[in-house]
Design a protein around this motif. Structure first.
Motif, short mmCIF file in Angstrom:
data_model
loop_
_atom_site.label_atom_id
_atom_site.label_comp_id
_atom_site.label_asym_id
_atom_site.label_seq_id
_atom_site.Cartn_x
_atom_site.Cartn_y
_atom_site.Cartn_z
N LEU A 151 0.84 -1.20 0.00
CA LEU A 151 0.00 0.00 0.00
C LEU A 151 0.87 1.25 0.00
CD1 LEU A 151 -2.78 -1.02 2.59
CD2 LEU A 151 -2.95 -0.99 0.10
N ARG A 152 1.93 1.24 0.77
CA ARG A 152 2.79 2.43 0.87
C ARG A 152 3.52 2.66 -0.46
NH1 ARG A 152 3.32 1.47 6.77
NH2 ARG A 152 1.94 3.16 7.50
N THR A 153 3.94 1.58 -1.08
CA THR A 153 4.61 1.72 -2.39
C THR A 153 3.66 2.37 -3.38
OG1 THR A 153 5.82 -0.29 -1.88
CG2 THR A 153 5.85 0.44 -4.18
N SER A 154 2.41 1.93 -3.36
CA SER A 154 1.43 2.45 -4.32
C SER A 154 1.12 3.93 -4.08
CB SER A 154 0.13 1.65 -4.24
OG SER A 154 0.40 0.30 -4.51
N LEU A 155 1.34 4.38 -2.85
CA LEU A 155 1.03 5.78 -2.54
C LEU A 155 2.26 6.68 -2.54
CD1 LEU A 155 -1.54 5.42 0.41
CD2 LEU A 155 -2.02 6.15 -1.93
N ALA A 156 3.41 6.09 -2.90
CA ALA A 156 4.66 6.85 -2.81
C ALA A 156 4.54 8.21 -3.51
CB ALA A 156 5.80 6.05 -3.43
N GLY A 157 4.96 9.24 -2.81
CA GLY A 157 4.97 10.58 -3.40
C GLY A 157 3.64 11.30 -3.35
N THR A 158 2.61 10.66 -2.80
CA THR A 158 1.31 11.34 -2.72
C THR A 158 1.07 11.80 -1.28
OG1 THR A 158 0.02 9.38 -2.12
CG2 THR A 158 0.42 9.75 -4.47
N THR A 159 0.12 12.71 -1.14
CA THR A 159 -0.23 13.15 0.20
C THR A 159 -1.67 12.75 0.49
OG1 THR A 159 -0.67 15.25 -0.87
CG2 THR A 159 1.29 15.13 0.48
N PRO A 160 -1.96 12.44 1.75
CA PRO A 160 -3.35 12.07 2.09
C PRO A 160 -4.29 13.23 1.76
CG PRO A 160 -1.88 11.58 3.91
CD PRO A 160 -1.08 12.38 2.92
N SER A 194 -6.62 7.31 0.50
CA SER A 194 -5.40 8.09 0.29
C SER A 194 -4.47 7.98 1.50
CB SER A 194 -5.73 9.56 0.02
OG SER A 194 -6.11 10.21 1.22
N ASN A 195 -5.00 7.42 2.56
CA ASN A 195 -4.23 7.31 3.80
C ASN A 195 -4.34 5.89 4.37
OD1 ASN A 195 -2.69 8.36 5.89
ND2 ASN A 195 -4.49 8.95 7.11
N PRO A 207 -2.69 2.87 4.49
CA PRO A 207 -1.78 2.13 5.38
C PRO A 207 -1.74 2.71 6.79
CG PRO A 207 -0.57 3.21 3.57
CD PRO A 207 -2.03 3.35 3.27
N THR A 230 -4.67 -5.14 -2.69
CA THR A 230 -3.47 -4.32 -2.88
C THR A 230 -3.13 -4.21 -4.37
OG1 THR A 230 -2.15 -6.28 -2.38
CG2 THR A 230 -2.39 -4.66 -0.61
N PHE A 245 -5.30 -1.58 -5.63
CA PHE A 245 -4.85 -0.33 -5.02
C PHE A 245 -3.65 0.26 -5.78
CE2 PHE A 245 -2.84 2.34 -1.79
CZ PHE A 245 -3.94 2.95 -1.20
N ALA A 246 -2.85 -0.62 -6.38
CA ALA A 246 -1.62 -0.18 -7.04
C ALA A 246 -1.90 0.70 -8.24
CB ALA A 246 -0.78 -1.39 -7.44
N ARG A 286 -8.02 1.68 -8.25
CA ARG A 286 -8.13 1.85 -6.80
C ARG A 286 -9.56 2.27 -6.41
NH1 ARG A 286 -4.02 6.04 -4.91
NH2 ARG A 286 -2.60 4.49 -5.81
N ASP A 310 -3.19 17.29 -5.84
CA ASP A 310 -2.10 16.34 -5.79
C ASP A 310 -1.89 15.84 -7.20
OD1 ASP A 310 -0.30 14.34 -5.40
OD2 ASP A 310 -1.23 13.58 -3.58
N ALA A 340 0.32 13.96 -8.49
CA ALA A 340 0.94 12.66 -8.71
C ALA A 340 -0.03 11.73 -9.42
CB ALA A 340 1.36 12.06 -7.37
N ASN A 379 -0.31 8.68 -9.26
CA ASN A 379 -0.80 7.60 -8.40
C ASN A 379 -1.60 8.12 -7.22
OD1 ASN A 379 1.54 8.73 -7.34
ND2 ASN A 379 2.13 6.87 -6.25
#
Lengths: 223, 486, 273
Positions: free
Chosen positions: A11-20, B68-69, B71, B303, B306-307, B312, C7, C9, C11
């Motif tokens: 999940l973290r890899t998929s969100l890399a570089g994004t902000t919540p 978007s948050n 994890p 997941t 989600f990728a 997603r 945002d 990005a 992704n």
């Protein structure tokens, strides 16, 4: 722990570089359409609850035990589960005193394991309090506790709930913010909006699927 | 409970099953009647368009914000649940999830499990897994109970037995339970109640799904009408909840609009009979409720979805079923035709990540892209757009990198791609296109009487005597208001 | 709701686009281009011609760029993105002159209005041109009603019709009420509702040949509902639906037919106004 790490890493890899995304919860959307003048709250709650076969009575802080007796006798119910340590339990017990022909009072005073079969098979009705109601959806709010445990409002075929008129909120959002639910919830909190029902066969409504077949709400109006 | 021989042998592919379903007039009328009624109820429940659209936007916002948050929210949820005394388990696959559930049951020498409605447990095929290990896992939702009794799968995510009518249920009860029950729905339900009451009394473990997991308070929220969900999560000494990792939301207040969207979209109800918020096992001074509560968080392909930022959005889903209620395809073929846990439009977009697109190659094509699903989705999943995306993935060459979906390229055909390339030639070179128009109109009498599958339902299309290119040119030449390009 | 947040990005988690606000319409232009669509071109050319006549009746000079072919929709909905893009690019080049484009079909107009933006999302220059095209593309009924603000004068006899609205017009283009409003201007025409009116006719482009069983069941229901409505004929503003509906009716050996709205309007209101 590997499943946990794998999932979170993916999940973290998929969100890399994004902000919540920021929180832009617009509370007016869940409150605005669901506000009522005080004198209409009871009517709104009644209308919705009666639409799903709830029996609603408006009574007073003083008179309700007599009404309970009347309702039970009419149904030929012979026992009633109640919580003796609560103020309304004490009031009920006083009204039952010296009245020999009233349904026998039973008490939820042991862990469920010690009397599950009796609760499931013998208890015919229960009376519990509520912590309030919600006009928008026609709901009662119950926070079961040691005195009125969870199954008390679920297992008996008839559940009588006491609702103070002053405890009826416009909508769920108002209620949870007024009472600051987010600061701490009980092990179990419930919204109850009618007797148990199902429409799983041909969409035909049938009441009393697994929980109470009858829900009776006594709205206590006091000045 | 160990015999799991399907009563009806279904065709092995989507199109075959669709053909069988379309030929079953009883099935079609059961679905049409039910879906019509569900559509009407939803429309009535959302009578104010502005209110509805505002709420749908809020629903979409809440789900997108949670994802978007995700994890961090899952970790927060775990921390809160743990503090509340609920044990959290993580499973990447359905096998892992089943092992966890089985391990927990074994630890309590459990032999009887009673289950509230849970689509994730259907993903896991938990009933079968446990049955193979001599543990009875009984469905307690009336619809699920009926379906399980007939060795079937649910045909709808909210109304599992919607494909059966009362007569069929009565026959089933007579046959499987030896109960002589009439076709009266009340009598049928009371029979179910009686049998299941006993099971609730005896069960060692209760299993349930979760509608929303609230990170802020460490709470599992369940909605239901029957009370079986409350029974399953209250009466047995152990409660195991299973859910997908996407079901978490940040704040308690987030569930107010989501519950409203869910119950109104699903059944047209302002709220379900019960909204059940579970924030812990029985406390030392309490007299009932399970001694242990567990939550199993399942990935099973999520997941993967989600990728991809576009796919997603499938994880916004709150499982209301409105998309299937409004789908003209689902209405005609019913849930079993899809052959997977999740039928209908939502099934078509969530299943590929769970089982691989090659296992459901026809799903993305089984839509006229009419858009009814996207129009009613309470959390605004762009379902037609995602179907369209899956069609693209499905015709990619199998060696295409990177594959966004497991099993992509299952409909790849060199021949078809060549055909489309020829179509491009025709439509990008005006001289070719005009030659084609000329030939098609000139030799219209020679148009074939059969045009593949088209002529199964239609007469053969015959081109007009003159194309619009021709007619327009001539017309505009003589028009009082003349166009110079003509 | 999300103006404060951006945002970029690729992704980033997506939110649904903001609700479409009521489209702002320009004043009636002096000239337009008609994009006929491939189905009209070959199977319903009269409808295209009648659309031209209706526009001319409004004093508009109509151009029919002879290099036009297909909007690319068949490949797009079949998953052939590259192929759809190639055909779309040809139309984008052709319609690059800034003139308003009128399309007598909701689904093809929907390609220009929405899906070209997806097709060219990664190509800044083409995306800019696609956005420009989207901004000046109008579905025919929308153009007549909202841009021309037509006042139709009905010269026909009393007549009952059923209206089939394409799903694209209904759900993608938000133009589903326009045909209704135009028909309501006709004094002698009574529009009759039909059973499951908002339901798809089952066409869906290649869906009708990939899933002929399901599509066939849908079009059978649609044609039955139209026939049993009590209307004398069906009217639609989309020739994809009409090809499906009429082809099925002919196969069923029914006399009932559907007709393009442009032809219907021209028949009743044609000539000088």
């Amino acid at each position: 722990m590997s499943a946990r790490n794998n999932i979170l890493t993916k999940l973290r890899t998929s969100l890399a570089g994004t902000t919540p995304r920021p929180d832009e919860f617009d509370e007016s959307l869940v409150t605005g359409p669901w506000r009522y003048p005080p004198e209409q709250r009871i009517a709104r709650l009644r209308e919705l609850m009666e639409a799903v076969h709830t029996e609603v009575h408006q009574t007073t802080e003083g008179d309700w035990p007599e009404l309970v007796a009347e309702l039970l006798v009419k149904r030929e119910i012979t026992n009633l589960l109640y919580a003796p340590a609560t103020p309304h339990g004490k009031q009920l017990a006083r009204a039952w005193k010296d009245e020999a022909d009233r349904p026998a009072l039973r008490v939820y005073d042991r862990p469920i394991e010690e009397w599950k079969a009796q609760l499931f098979n013998e208890v015919q009705a229960s009376v519990t309090g509520t912590i309030g109601g919600i006009a928008a959806t026609g709901s009662l709010v119950l926070w079961p506790d040691r005195h009125e445990p969870r199954l008390m409002s679920l297992a008996p075929p008839v559940h009588i709930a006491l609702l103070k008129a002053s405890g009826i909120h416009d909508n769920w959002y108002d209620m949870m913010t007024d009472q600051n639910w987010a600061a701490g919830l009980p092990t179990n909190a419930l919204l109850v909006s009618g007797p148990s029902k199902t429409a799983d066969i041909e969409q035909v409504l049938a009441y009393g699927a697994h929980g109470p077949k009858e829900l009776i709400v006594l709205i206590l109006e006091d000045v | 409970m160990n015999q799991r021989i399907p009563v009806t042998e279904l065709a092995s592919d989507f199109k075959g099953r669709a053909r069988e379903a379309l030929a079953d007039s009883q099935l079609r009328s059961n679905f049409r009647t039910a879906m019509d009624s569900l559509m009407r109820k939803r429309a009535d429940a959302f009578s104010d368009e502005d209110e509805r659209e505002g709420l749908r936007e809020l629903g979409n916002h809440i789900r997108a914000r949670s994802l978007s948050n995700l994890p961090d929210l899952l970790e927060q949820l775990e921390t809160k649940l743990t503090a509340n005394g609920i044990k959290v388990h993580w499973a990447e696959t359905v096998e892992e999830a089943n092992e966890i559930v089985h391990g927990l049951i074994e630890a309590h020498d459990g032999r009887q499990v009673v289950k509230g409605k849970s689509m994730v447990s259907e993903e896991m095929e938990m009933n079968d897994y446990l049955a193979d290990r001599d543990i009875e896992c009984l469905e307690s939702d009336m619809g699920e109970y009926i379906v399980q009794l007939d060795n079937e799968k649910p045909s709808h995510i909210i109304m599992p037995a919607i494909h059966k009518n009362a007569r069929q249920v009565s026959a089933l009860f007579n046959e499987k339970l030896g109960e002589h029950v009439s076709e009266d729905v009340d009598e049928l339900i009371q029979t179910g109640r009686r049998i299941l009451r006993r099971k609730f009394l005896e069960a060692d473990v209760g299993v349930s799904g979760v509608n929303f997991a609230i990170a802020e308070t460490g709470t599992l929220l369940l909605v239901e009408n029957e009370g079986n969900g409350r029974m399953s999560t209250t009466s047995p000494p152990v409660h195991i909840a299973v859910t997908g990792i996407e079901k978490v939301v940040s704040n308690l207040r987030d569930v107010v609009p989501l519950v409203s969207l869910l119950t109104r979209s699903a059944l047209g109800q302002p709220i379900t009979t019960y909204v059940n918020l579970i924030s812990g096992p029985r406390k030392p001074d309490e007299l009932d409720g399970p001694e242990e509560v567990h939550l199993v968080l399942l990935d099973n392909g999520r997941t993967g979805a989600f990728a991809d930022a576009q796919m997603r959005q499938t994880l916004n889903c709150i499982r209301c079923g409105a998309c299937m209620n409004h789908c003209p395809v689902y209405t005609r073929v019913g849930g079993h035709t899809y052959g997977e846990v999740y039928p209908g439009p939502i099934g078509k977009i969530v299943t590929p990540h769970m089982v691989g697109l090659d296992k459901v190659p026809d799903h993305p094509s089984a839509s006229s892209l009419c858009g009814a699903c996207g129009e009613v989705c309470p959390v605004k999943i762009p379902i037609p757009e995602l179907l369209q995306r899956l069609r693209q993935e499905n015709v990619q060459a199998p060696d295409h990198e990177p594959a966004a979906v497991r099993g992509a390229g299952s409909k790849y055909s060199r021949k078809e791609r060549m055909m489309w390339r020829a179509w491009v030639m025709l439509n990008t070179r005006p001289a070719f296109y005009k030659l084609f128009l000329w030939a098609a109109t000139r030799f219209r009498a020679l148009a074939p009487k059969k045009a593949g599958p088209w002529t199964e339902n239609h007469s053969a299309p015959v081109p007009a005597a003159r194309s619009l290119h021709d007619l327009a040119r001539d017309h505009l030449k003589n028009s009082p208001i003349r166009g110079e390009k003509s | 709701m999300s103006e404060l947040f951006y945002d970029a990005a690729p992704n980033a988690t997506r939110v649904a686009p903001a609700r479409e606000t009521e489209r702002r319409y320009p004043d009636k232009p002096a000239e337009v281009s008609l994009f006929g669509t491939c189905v009209v071109d070959l199977f319903f050319p009269e409808a295209g011609l009648d659309a031209i006549r209706l526009l001319e009746q409004q004093g508009i000079r109509v151009h029919f760029p002879q290099q036009q072919s297909c909007c690319g929709q068949p490949a797009w909905t079949s998953g052939y993105r590259e192929e759809a893009r190639a055909v779309a690019l040809a139309q984008l080049d052709l319609l690059d002159d800034g003139r308003p484009v009128v399309v007598p079909s909701g689904s093809c107009a929907g390609m220009f209005r929405h899906h070209y933006l997806e097709l060219f999302a990664e190509e800044p220059e083409n995306l800019r041109r696609a956005e420009d095209l989207a901004g000046r593309t109008f579905e025919l009924t929308e153009f007549l009603l909202k841009v021309c603000k037509v006042q139709l004068v009905d010269r026909g006899e009393k007549h009952k019709i059923a209206l089939h609205t394409s799903c694209t017009a209904r759900r993608e283009m938000n133009t589903h009420l326009h045909a209704r409003e135009l028909l309501a201007q006709l004094d002698n025409v009574e529009r009759i509702d039909h059973d499951h009116e908002s339901e798809c006719c089952g066409f869906g482009g290649t869906f009708s040949v990939r899933m002929p069983d399901i599509s066939g069941a849908m079009v059978l229901d649609k044609t039955t509902a139209l026939r049993q409505s009590g209307a004398a004929e069906a009217i639609s503003a989309d020739c994809g639906c009409l090809m499906n509906i009429n082809g099925a009716l002919e196969k069923q050996q029914q006399a009932f037919r559907g007709r393009h709205l442009a032809s219907f309007l021209w028949e009743r209101c044609g000539g000088e106004q």
